[in-house]
Design an enzyme around this catalytic site. Sequence first.
Site, PDB file in Angstrom:
ATOM      1  N   ASP A   1       0.648  -1.203   0.018  1.00 57.90           N
ATOM      2  CA  ASP A   1      -0.029  -0.214   0.230  1.00 57.90           C
ATOM      3  C   ASP A   1       0.912   1.358   0.036  1.00 57.90           C
ATOM      4  OD1 ASP A   1      -1.789  -1.776   0.197  1.00 57.90           O
ATOM      5  OD2 ASP A   1      -2.842  -1.261   1.935  1.00 57.90           O
TER       6      ASP A   1
ATOM      7  N   LYS B   1      -7.143  -4.649  -3.293  1.00 53.11           N
ATOM      8  CA  LYS B   1      -7.853  -5.189  -2.069  1.00 53.11           C
ATOM      9  C   LYS B   1      -8.755  -4.162  -1.701  1.00 53.11           C
ATOM     10  CE  LYS B   1      -4.142  -4.122   1.070  1.00 53.11           C
ATOM     11  NZ  LYS B   1      -4.716  -3.197   1.666  1.00 53.11           N
TER      12      LYS B   1
ATOM     13  N   CYS C   1      -1.963  -2.789   7.469  1.00 52.73           N
ATOM     14  CA  CYS C   1      -2.050  -3.774   6.320  1.00 52.73           C
ATOM     15  C   CYS C   1      -0.652  -4.234   6.285  1.00 52.73           C
ATOM     16  CB  CYS C   1      -2.082  -2.772   5.038  1.00 52.73           C
ATOM     17  SG  CYS C   1      -3.941  -2.212   4.879  1.00 52.73           S
TER      18      CYS C   1
HETATM   19  C1  VGL Z   1      -4.789   0.832   5.588  1.00 51.54           C
HETATM   20  C2  VGL Z   1      -6.227   1.684   6.969  1.00 51.54           C
HETATM   21  C3  VGL Z   1      -7.366   1.480   5.705  1.00 51.54           C
HETATM   22  C4  VGL Z   1      -3.483   0.220   5.192  1.00 51.54           C
HETATM   23  C5  VGL Z   1      -5.810   0.675   4.372  1.00 51.54           C
HETATM   24  O1  VGL Z   1      -2.838   0.451   4.205  1.00 51.54           O
HETATM   25  O2  VGL Z   1      -2.668  -0.012   6.350  1.00 51.54           O
HETATM   26  N1  VGL Z   1      -5.374   1.274   6.621  1.00 51.54           N
HETATM   27  N2  VGL Z   1      -7.165   1.019   4.936  1.00 51.54           N
END
Ligand code: VGL
Length: 379
Positions: free
Chosen positions: A8, A106, A151
């Site tokens: 991410d 995702k 994540c």
């Molecule tokens: C994430 C919160 C919501 C992350 C993704 O990538 O850690 N955190 N969506």
Amino acid sequence: MRALIVVDVQNDFLPGGALAVPRGDEVVPIANRLMERFSLVVATQDWHPADHLSFASQHEGRRSLEQIDLDGLPQTLWPDHCLQGAAGASFASALDVFRFDHVVRKGADRRIDSYSGFYDNGRRRSTGLADWLRERQVDELFITGLATDYCVKFTALDAVREGFRTHVIADACRGIDAAEGDCRRAMEEMRDAGVEILNSTAVDDETGGRRQVLHATPHLRLIRTGRWDYVERTNRGGVVCVVPITAEGELVFVEQYRPPVARNVIELPAGLTGDVAGAESETLLAGAQRELLEETGLVSDQWREALVAVTSPGLTDETIHFFVARACRRVSTGGGDASESILVHLVRMAEVDAWLARQLKAGKQIDARLHTGLYLAGQ
Ligand code: VGL
Ligand code: ZN
């Protein structure tokens, strides 16, 4: 085989983004440097519809970081982030995305969040990542990215559960730390689950020098590590080779002109999976079936994955999946796609040696993989 997972590293998680992770931008140069040391790199990408139920905006009177129950699961609420196709969902612009071999999106199902790159938070649906990695002989994972306490943590915990030897590269991760100590607790939780926590310098030492990409084309990369130069394919799938045997007990070979050896070569049907536009996630078996049909016009109902082997380990990292297809029957003429000109030969098992000797005499070359196929056909 090892792989690097970059979690991410998207604009919305960088300073200035919708769900900014403090100092999240600092992981970008470290991730770029690490990617040079791995021949297989996977990225995950948070990829939400605008009405995703992890967004506080979807719940009257709720605010970010509040906890709710969502379909029986505890859910932290977030600001709207990583909307599919929006700039916030794009990878950080300074990230070397051309090094990604595979991208896992995702969080596309509005009813359930998905922190891990392997499963959604309820483990209801798999992303297919574990199978993708296992198909490529990966048994060891190195994880970097954002956010440590969400994540990264969930991806690492699932990786251990899926049986991968799992490392988290601490200095290449940053966390949200909504509550003081969240990142520290996340690290402890990962370590207790069997994740090894290390620093990127340890990875540098272990992998013995950086991988320099000397040259890249759409299909190949020339790599230098230390004093060794070798070739990698850039394609995202795998290489498959088929040992086709007809119901009458004939082996099926193909013949085509090969520029590197300036000869016609007798070979087994083979090719790359995932090299057809629109079918990038084709399985190895589906790729083997497609190649057999395209090149020879044959189909079979009796497939066995017989061997996974490296082909020329001084020259290339290429790894081939051999499939034996028995009781093959003809459904079309074969001969390859429009760009290929392929001859098909059916040769009785007992006559193979004499037949190959005649081909050599006629000035043709024989692919060494063919002999591997003969051995597998006899098993
Ligand atoms: C994430 C919160 C919501 C992350 C993704 O990538 O850690 N955190 N969506
Ligand atoms: Zn998200």
